[in-house]
Design a protein around this motif. Structure first.
Motif, PDB file in Angstrom:
ATOM      1  N   GLN A  32       0.835  -1.186   0.000  1.00  0.00           N
ATOM      2  CA  GLN A  32       0.000   0.000   0.000  1.00  0.00           C
ATOM      3  C   GLN A  32       0.884   1.254   0.000  1.00  0.00           C
ATOM      4  O   GLN A  32       2.111   1.177   0.138  1.00  0.00           O
ATOM      5  CB  GLN A  32      -0.903   0.004   1.232  1.00  0.00           C
ATOM      6  N   LEU A  72      -8.135  12.096  -5.510  1.00  0.00           N
ATOM      7  CA  LEU A  72      -8.090  10.644  -5.331  1.00  0.00           C
ATOM      8  C   LEU A  72      -9.059   9.955  -6.291  1.00  0.00           C
ATOM      9  O   LEU A  72      -8.757   8.899  -6.862  1.00  0.00           O
ATOM     10  CB  LEU A  72      -8.439  10.285  -3.883  1.00  0.00           C
ATOM     11  N   TYR A  94      -7.709  10.207 -10.023  1.00  0.00           N
ATOM     12  CA  TYR A  94      -6.631   9.279 -10.341  1.00  0.00           C
ATOM     13  C   TYR A  94      -6.940   7.839  -9.926  1.00  0.00           C
ATOM     14  O   TYR A  94      -6.057   6.985  -9.880  1.00  0.00           O
ATOM     15  CB  TYR A  94      -5.323   9.769  -9.719  1.00  0.00           C
ATOM     16  N   MET A 144      -7.736   6.179  -7.176  1.00  0.00           N
ATOM     17  CA  MET A 144      -7.054   5.571  -6.037  1.00  0.00           C
ATOM     18  C   MET A 144      -8.077   4.882  -5.119  1.00  0.00           C
ATOM     19  O   MET A 144      -9.126   5.447  -4.827  1.00  0.00           O
ATOM     20  CB  MET A 144      -6.284   6.624  -5.238  1.00  0.00           C
ATOM     21  N   ILE A 161      -3.625   4.326   0.562  1.00  0.00           N
ATOM     22  CA  ILE A 161      -4.284   4.041  -0.711  1.00  0.00           C
ATOM     23  C   ILE A 161      -3.638   2.855  -1.417  1.00  0.00           C
ATOM     24  O   ILE A 161      -2.523   2.447  -1.098  1.00  0.00           O
ATOM     25  CB  ILE A 161      -4.240   5.272  -1.647  1.00  0.00           C
ATOM     26  N   GLU A 162      -4.373   2.362  -2.405  1.00  0.00           N
ATOM     27  CA  GLU A 162      -3.872   1.311  -3.291  1.00  0.00           C
ATOM     28  C   GLU A 162      -3.809   1.894  -4.699  1.00  0.00           C
ATOM     29  O   GLU A 162      -4.813   2.379  -5.232  1.00  0.00           O
ATOM     30  CB  GLU A 162      -4.792   0.095  -3.250  1.00  0.00           C
ATOM     31  N   ASN A 163      -2.628   1.829  -5.303  1.00  0.00           N
ATOM     32  CA  ASN A 163      -2.375   2.466  -6.604  1.00  0.00           C
ATOM     33  C   ASN A 163      -2.721   1.494  -7.732  1.00  0.00           C
ATOM     34  O   ASN A 163      -1.863   1.013  -8.467  1.00  0.00           O
ATOM     35  CB  ASN A 163      -0.902   2.896  -6.665  1.00  0.00           C
ATOM     36  N   LEU A 171       0.071   7.084  -9.343  1.00  0.00           N
ATOM     37  CA  LEU A 171       0.572   7.699  -8.117  1.00  0.00           C
ATOM     38  C   LEU A 171       1.394   8.952  -8.388  1.00  0.00           C
ATOM     39  O   LEU A 171       1.206   9.980  -7.726  1.00  0.00           O
ATOM     40  CB  LEU A 171       1.392   6.692  -7.312  1.00  0.00           C
TER      41      LEU A 171
END
Length: 416
Positions: A307, A332, A335, A337, A353-355, A360
């Motif tokens: 993460q 967020l 993009y 996220m 967050i998880e990209n 990112l």
């Protein structure tokens, strides 16, 4: 109707497919629809194919050949002659895949991903269906894309419930054993879409909802829902009963055994979900249904690896108020996220967050225009439901804690 879902681990080789047949014979398969994932690690192999298509075309033939050989080895173990019609059926699917590469003009990664990735499921179900017919378990192979309709939000599509319900009600013959694919759907233009990784569980729930099924059973390589992932935690324990609400909480925080979107349609019609081991078809497993919240009542551990933790503070030490937070969440969302934890104070805001879409760097550049930004990559997010002080202290031992947040019944800890 009963809905069965078999994941990739259950059909990773010829022995797994033979065992699937034994499970059907043990449990009975009247009025049954079986949802099957791609075999073994095929989805990962297909992602490598996609990567080669975009970034390393000279290696594309080798990547495709790797997938073909894997399935050919399984076919040769299952069928006595390579003149069996299943070999032709599988070859047609690989020919379709190659034809797509030659004809595609779209540069859209997400669109291309969905058109390619689903061949894993199409091939696995073709092989399983032919094998079951070969041993006398007569079945009907169906293309799930003709039944589940979605929007065109590729890689994470949303179900068009009205169209899907109409298709299933009008065109599915429930009097026979049906074999179909998990994970896939199609949009209004009949392009393939996907429901997100691990979306095969969701596929089973969609069919269950539309068919008013008696139950859904997810067959896995574990005895049921455990209170922790045994890959990361020792002495994981079997949970016998979970309420819908508790299971949805666990899924929300990332419990991998049940897809987050799977439970809502089942809860609406109070369809029980069973998680059982395909290695022990007669085992009780875990039941997710109305009733007791958690049996036994023990802490449940969830970990999400790789993460990203972003910490923001105002450049002029002004408060981070509603307008700032609104701007942050707009970015967020822009993009794409996936947000797992947020924490804020008067002059700071942190988000884990998880990209998913590799955006990112674009996000960080945008944020740096307005905030002081600190970014920690490759952090781990631990969530404990029904925690106590002992298990929290044990988890934090020998780790650097970057963020910790307590709520009623739940603690979340981000560590490096």
């Amino acid at each position: 109707m009963q809905i069965f879902k078999f994941g990739g681990a259950s059909v990773k080789d010829a022995d797994g497919i033979k065992n699937l047949a034994k499970v059907l014979e043990t449990t009975g398969y009247d009025n049954t629809l079986v949802v099957i994932s791609a075999m073994g690690k095929t989805t990962n192999k297909m992602e490598m194919v996609i990567e080669c298509y975009f970034d390393n075309k000279p290696e594309l033939p080798n990547a495709i050949h790797d997938v073909i050989k894997y399935h050919d080895d399984i076919l040769l173990d299952l069928f006595e002659t390579n003149r069996h019609q299943v070999f032709v059926a599988v070859k047609i699917l690989f020919d379709e895949l190659n034809a797509f590469f030659k004809s595609n003009k779209s540069p859209d990664y997400n669109y291309v991903y969905d058109q390619i990735i689903g061949y894993g499921e199409l091939i696995s179900t073709t092989i399983v269906s032919h094998y079951l017919n070969e041993i006398g378990l007569n079945n009907n192979w169906i293309d799930v894309r003709e039944f589940i309709k979605t929007d065109n939000y590729y890689r994470h599509s949303n179900v068009n419930w009205e169209a899907t319900q109409s298709n299933i009600s009008s065109h599915l013959d429930t009097s026979v054993l049906n074999i179909t694919q998990g994970f896939l759907g199609s949009d209004a233009n009949n392009f393939t879409t996907t429901l997100g990784r691990e979306g095969s569980d969701y596929t089973a729930a969609i069919f269950a909802y539309c068919l008013n099924a008696n139950s859904v059973t997810i067959w896995k390589d574990v005895p049921g829902v455990l209170n922790a992932d045994p890959r990361y935690f020792e002495n994981a324990q079997l949970i016998h009963q979970i309420s819908y609400r508790e299971a949805i909480e666990l899924a929300f925080y990332g419990a991998s055994v049940i897809h987050p979107k799977t439970l809502q349609p089942l809860q609406r019609k109070e369809i029980p979900l069973y998680v059982k081991s395909f290695l022990n078809a007669k085992g009780a497993g875990t039941c997710v249904s109305k009733g007791e919240t958690l049996d036994p009542e023990i802490p449940c551990f969830i970990v999400k690896k790789n993460q990203t933790l972003i910490s923001l503070s105002s450049l002029d030490f002004s408060y981070i108020m509603e307008d700032n937070i609104s701007d942050i969440f707009s970015l967020l969302h822009l993009y794409k996220m996936k947000v797992h934890v947020i924490q804020n104070s008067a002059i700071s805001f942190s988000v884990c967050i998880e990209n998913l879409y590799d955006n990112l760097e674009k996000l960080l550049q945008h944020l740096k225009a307005k905030f002081k930004v600190t970014c920690h990559n490759n952090v781990n997010l631990y969530t404990i439901r029904h925690y106590n002080e002992i298990v929290v202290n044990e988890l934090e031992k020998d780790k650097t804690v970057l963020l910790k947040q307590l709520a009623q019944g739940t603690v979340q800890i981000v560590t490096k």
